[in-house]
Structures are given as C-alpha cells and as structure tokens.
Design a protein around this motif. Structure first.
Motif, PDB file in Angstrom:
ATOM      1  N   ASN A  59     -86.975  13.478 -21.452  1.00 11.06           N
ATOM      2  CA  ASN A  59     -85.893  13.529 -20.461  1.00 11.06           C
ATOM      3  C   ASN A  59     -85.627  14.972 -20.092  1.00 11.06           C
ATOM      4  O   ASN A  59     -84.928  15.681 -20.798  1.00 11.06           O
ATOM      5  N   GLY A  60     -86.188  15.430 -19.013  1.00 13.14           N
ATOM      6  CA  GLY A  60     -85.953  16.792 -18.585  1.00 13.14           C
ATOM      7  C   GLY A  60     -87.221  17.618 -18.629  1.00 13.14           C
ATOM      8  O   GLY A  60     -88.331  17.101 -18.678  1.00 13.14           O
ATOM      9  N   LYS A  61     -87.005  18.936 -18.628  1.00 13.51           N
ATOM     10  CA  LYS A  61     -88.127  19.871 -18.566  1.00 13.51           C
ATOM     11  C   LYS A  61     -87.840  21.052 -19.485  1.00 13.51           C
ATOM     12  O   LYS A  61     -86.746  21.614 -19.454  1.00 13.51           O
ATOM     13  N   GLU A  85     -82.139  19.500 -17.622  1.00 12.58           N
ATOM     14  CA  GLU A  85     -82.136  18.067 -17.345  1.00 12.58           C
ATOM     15  C   GLU A  85     -81.197  17.742 -16.201  1.00 12.58           C
ATOM     16  O   GLU A  85     -80.460  18.602 -15.722  1.00 12.58           O
ATOM     17  N   ASN A  86     -81.237  16.495 -15.807  1.00 10.57           N
ATOM     18  CA  ASN A  86     -80.358  16.021 -14.743  1.00 10.57           C
ATOM     19  C   ASN A  86     -79.192  15.265 -15.347  1.00 10.57           C
ATOM     20  O   ASN A  86     -79.330  14.605 -16.376  1.00 10.57           O
ATOM     21  N   THR A  94     -75.776  11.415 -20.489  1.00  9.16           N
ATOM     22  CA  THR A  94     -76.413  12.723 -20.357  1.00  9.16           C
ATOM     23  C   THR A  94     -76.654  13.338 -21.731  1.00  9.16           C
ATOM     24  O   THR A  94     -77.719  13.897 -22.005  1.00  9.16           O
ATOM     25  N   GLN A  97     -79.460  11.293 -23.929  1.00 14.01           N
ATOM     26  CA  GLN A  97     -80.876  11.482 -23.624  1.00 14.01           C
ATOM     27  C   GLN A  97     -81.455  12.670 -24.401  1.00 14.01           C
ATOM     28  O   GLN A  97     -82.651  12.742 -24.650  1.00 14.01           O
ATOM     29  N   ASN A  98     -80.598  13.577 -24.840  1.00 18.32           N
ATOM     30  CA  ASN A  98     -81.055  14.717 -25.628  1.00 18.32           C
ATOM     31  C   ASN A  98     -81.459  14.323 -27.037  1.00 18.32           C
ATOM     32  O   ASN A  98     -82.280  14.991 -27.653  1.00 18.32           O
ATOM     33  N   ASN A 101     -85.001  13.683 -26.828  1.00 18.52           N
ATOM     34  CA  ASN A 101     -85.710  14.950 -26.679  1.00 18.52           C
ATOM     35  C   ASN A 101     -85.887  15.642 -28.031  1.00 18.52           C
ATOM     36  O   ASN A 101     -86.969  16.112 -28.372  1.00 18.52           O
ATOM     37  N   ALA A 121     -79.573  22.332 -24.213  1.00 15.66           N
ATOM     38  CA  ALA A 121     -79.880  21.603 -22.985  1.00 15.66           C
ATOM     39  C   ALA A 121     -78.872  22.013 -21.923  1.00 15.66           C
ATOM     40  O   ALA A 121     -77.668  22.052 -22.179  1.00 15.66           O
ATOM     41  N   ALA A 123     -77.770  21.674 -17.640  1.00 12.57           N
ATOM     42  CA  ALA A 123     -77.886  20.889 -16.403  1.00 12.57           C
ATOM     43  C   ALA A 123     -77.120  21.638 -15.318  1.00 12.57           C
ATOM     44  O   ALA A 123     -76.224  22.427 -15.602  1.00 12.57           O
TER      45      ALA A 123
END
Length: 172
Positions: A59-61, A85-86, A94, A97-98, A101, A121, A123
């Motif tokens: 989830n994310g980059k 992340e978004n 939000t 989702q970490n 990760n 993380a 956003a």
C-alpha cells in the motif's frame, strides 16, 4: 655500455619492455602525489537508491531508505524507511494499511535482519500539505519479537507492544 646498446638497438621487444616499465614507474609516482578522495555523498546516495529499489510495500510507495551504522546503541545497523501513501476513506483505514506494509517489510523482505527499524508513512492532503500518518521505531531487543508476534496475532497489536515513539495520525 656501447656493446649493450649495439646488441639491443634493433630489438623492438626490448624497447617495448623498457617503455612499459618506465610508464608504470611514472604512473605510480604520480599516484603518490595525486590521491583523489572518493565522493562519499555520491556513494551513499547510490547505495540508498539501490536499497530504495530493493524494498516495496503493498500500500503506497517507498520514497526513501537509509541504512546506517549507529553508535548510540552500541554500534548497530539501522534501517529507516519512508513510505508515501494515499488517504483512504477514513483515518483508521489509512493507518491500518501501514500494518500490512510493516509486515511485508519485516517478515517478507528481510528488514528483521537489521538491528533497528524506523518506519514513517506520509500522505499528502488535498491542499498539498504533507502529513505523517504513522511513525515508530523498533529497538534491537524487539525486532525478533515483533516479527514473530506479527505472524500469530493482529499486526496492530504487535506494533503497539513492540515499538517505541509510536505516532498515529489523530482521528477527527
């Protein structure tokens, strides 16, 4: 000396050897006086870019990875990962989702092999402001415990138990 010169004057291979030896000697003398220092910042940047490509999250980059030696805890290897992340529909989603990760980084991509792990993380809000969603540090004595605990219980519980300086975005 004259006999030596007359004997080897027309032998091209002899002069080639003399030329090679003299060139090597001159090069070594020049290196004694010119010893360029490596660009350590460039080397570190190259190493970090390779590390950044090595890690990915579901989830994310991954936008930054830094690996360094820290003397603060007795000379250990520390890895810091920053993920972009978004935002999801809710702050809770939000943050959650970490957990996936972190599990992926620690148990599937080998960060458990480092002594210490720092995770952050971020956003970007609709107005472009960068916001920290979650950040924490896993100390050396807790790396293995966190890795094992994330396999057998809720990942959020494991992160709450085995991390320090845990920050989560406020629920509004």
């Amino acid at each position: 000396m004259r006999k030596f010169y007359e004997k080897y004057r027309k032998k091209w291979w002899f002069w080639l050897i003399i030329l090679g030896v003299s060139t090597t000697i001159i090069n070594n003398i020049c290196l004694l006086f010119y010893n360029p220092q490596p660009d350590l910042d460039y080397i570190k940047q190259q190493a970090n870019s390779k590390e950044k490509e090595k890690y990915n999250v579901p989830n994310g980059k991954v936008i930054d990875v830094e690996i360094y030696h820290s003397d603060d805890f007795g000379g250990i290897e520390v890895v810091e990962v920053i993920v972009e992340e978004n935002f999801k529909k809710t702050v809770s989603e939000t943050i959650e989702q970490n957990y996936d990760n972190v599990y992926s980084l620690i148990n599937e991509q080998g960060i458990v092999n480092y002594d210490m792990f720092k995770y952050k993380a971020i956003a970007h809000s609709k107005d472009g402001e960068e916001t920290t969603v979650i950040s924490f540090t896993v100390l050396p004595e807790n790396m293995e415990k966190l890795s094992r605990m994330m396999d057998v219980t809720y990942r959020s519980v494991a992160i709450n138990l085995y991390t320090t300086d845990l920050y989560r975005m406020n629920f509004h």
